[in-house]
Design a protein around this motif. Sequence first.
Motif, short mmCIF file in Angstrom:
data_model
loop_
_atom_site.label_atom_id
_atom_site.label_comp_id
_atom_site.label_asym_id
_atom_site.label_seq_id
_atom_site.Cartn_x
_atom_site.Cartn_y
_atom_site.Cartn_z
N ALA A 121 4.52 34.20 40.64
CA ALA A 121 4.79 35.59 41.03
C ALA A 121 6.01 36.15 40.31
O ALA A 121 5.99 37.28 39.83
N LEU A 122 7.07 35.34 40.21
CA LEU A 122 8.27 35.81 39.52
C LEU A 122 8.00 36.02 38.04
O LEU A 122 8.54 36.95 37.42
N TYR A 123 7.17 35.17 37.44
CA TYR A 123 6.83 35.34 36.03
C TYR A 123 6.07 36.65 35.82
O TYR A 123 6.30 37.38 34.85
N ILE A 124 5.19 36.98 36.75
CA ILE A 124 4.39 38.20 36.63
C ILE A 124 5.28 39.45 36.75
O ILE A 124 5.22 40.36 35.92
N ILE A 125 6.12 39.49 37.79
CA ILE A 125 6.90 40.71 38.01
C ILE A 125 7.97 40.88 36.94
O ILE A 125 8.42 42.01 36.67
N CYS A 126 8.39 39.78 36.31
CA CYS A 126 9.37 39.89 35.23
C CYS A 126 8.73 40.33 33.92
O CYS A 126 9.43 40.58 32.94
N ASN A 127 7.40 40.40 33.89
CA ASN A 127 6.69 40.86 32.71
C ASN A 127 6.01 42.20 32.95
O ASN A 127 5.02 42.54 32.30
N LEU A 128 6.55 42.98 33.89
CA LEU A 128 6.10 44.35 34.10
C LEU A 128 6.99 45.29 33.30
O LEU A 128 8.22 45.12 33.26
N ASN A 129 6.41 46.29 32.66
CA ASN A 129 7.22 47.27 31.93
C ASN A 129 7.73 48.34 32.89
O ASN A 129 7.49 48.28 34.10
#
Length: 485
Positions: A151-159
Amino acid sequence: MALELRQQLKLAQKLVMTPQLRQAIKLLQLNRLELTGALQAELEQNPALEEDLSIGETIELPPELRSSIEHTEPAQEADHTEQVAVRESLGDVNWEDYSNNFDSNFSFAHETPAADAPSQFDFISEKPGLIAYLRWQLAHCELDEKEMEVALYIICNLNRYGFLEVTIDEIIASTESNPDEVDYVLEVIQDLDPPGIAARDVSESLFLQLERMGKGKSLAAVIVRDHLSLLEVRNYKELMKVTGRKKNDILKAIDFITSELTPYPGLPYATDDTNYVVPDVYIMKVDDDYVIRLNDDDLPNLKLSSHYLELLQSGTKDLQKDSRSYIAEKVKSAEWFIKSLYQRQRTIYKVMESILRFQRDFFERGPKYLKPLILRDVAEDIEMHESTISRVTSNKYAHTPQGIYELKYFFSTAIPREGEDALAAESIKTRIRQMIQEEDKSKPLSDSAISDMLAERNIQIARRTVAKYREQMKILPVKHRRQNR
């Protein structure tokens, strides 16, 4: 060849930038907001500089005291840098001789950090943004350690728009997870607030928002999921054909999409700083003439400290040599700062006065009548160097009867016309914008058509030039402006 030490006399010419002149040039290129900060910093750091709260009262430096200050030896080691006398007029300085680039971290007061230097509060506080908001929500979700890592990896890859910038395969490879785990975590994040977050594109984001409203099977959902490209070009006829619905239903669905949904769910949480524009100069029309007024609102009136001047004038024996040198240095620095500030205001006024002479038609009739103008024209008009004009016009704004414009706006390249006066590029952009505003929305003008229409008005520019100007004005191409009825 033997190595040896030897003394050698050498005569050379060298140009030295004194701290006072560097300060004067730096003041010249500050905008209105930056100038306020510079004045406050100097008032705080130089005790010989005070805010003048009286009306019409100024304390002049006596001639005998000025002579005493200039000949006072400093307490510290002598500086052999060439000095400029304080009483010299700043207007006599040859600005052409000096470099055009200066250290952006220069500070008027040595103890004051640069404007863009990090504050101590930057290390203990942070503006909450999209990632912080999503992490706060994830803390209330029942995710195990591995799922939280995904989850943290996903939200850190949001523009900044809230869209996911990596693929499912990249998430799996980077977190060493399996597809089921990634799909589950992505669904959890897409159920968080704001609706439509973590989508791959605008279409998916809009569809997720409709699903959150319970409209996942509505006509609006069909349009955003399968026919968003037709919506972008307003092709209502094709939408009626592919969906089998009436035009009235299509219009209602599109109205709901444009009014109730947001294409960029993450944008409201962006932490970008807002830059405010404060005019540096006002241009007002009084009767048939224009009046120029510099924006001095909220700027303190500066004067030399009467207390420090009395200390130097009294010649008391209790004042040690080091203290007297310190006071003399601060008074001299304060006097130079006041003169530099006056020179800045006078230069801005002269440049604006020259622009007004060259661009009077603009102030009278609007942007369509902007004339070609370059820095050299103004520099020759007011007998200053181009680099000085460039500093004065950078990042400064004028409030005119036509609106607020950056001073750089009044300088534009010339587009020649056969048998007529040349036009400014900005003037042609204004004409193109007006043509597009007045076009038939069902048959918008192409770049070639606009080029032909300008040619009829004796303005010869190529189609690619029209396209370049249109893109600079952020106007969509013809296929995205068409609205089929």
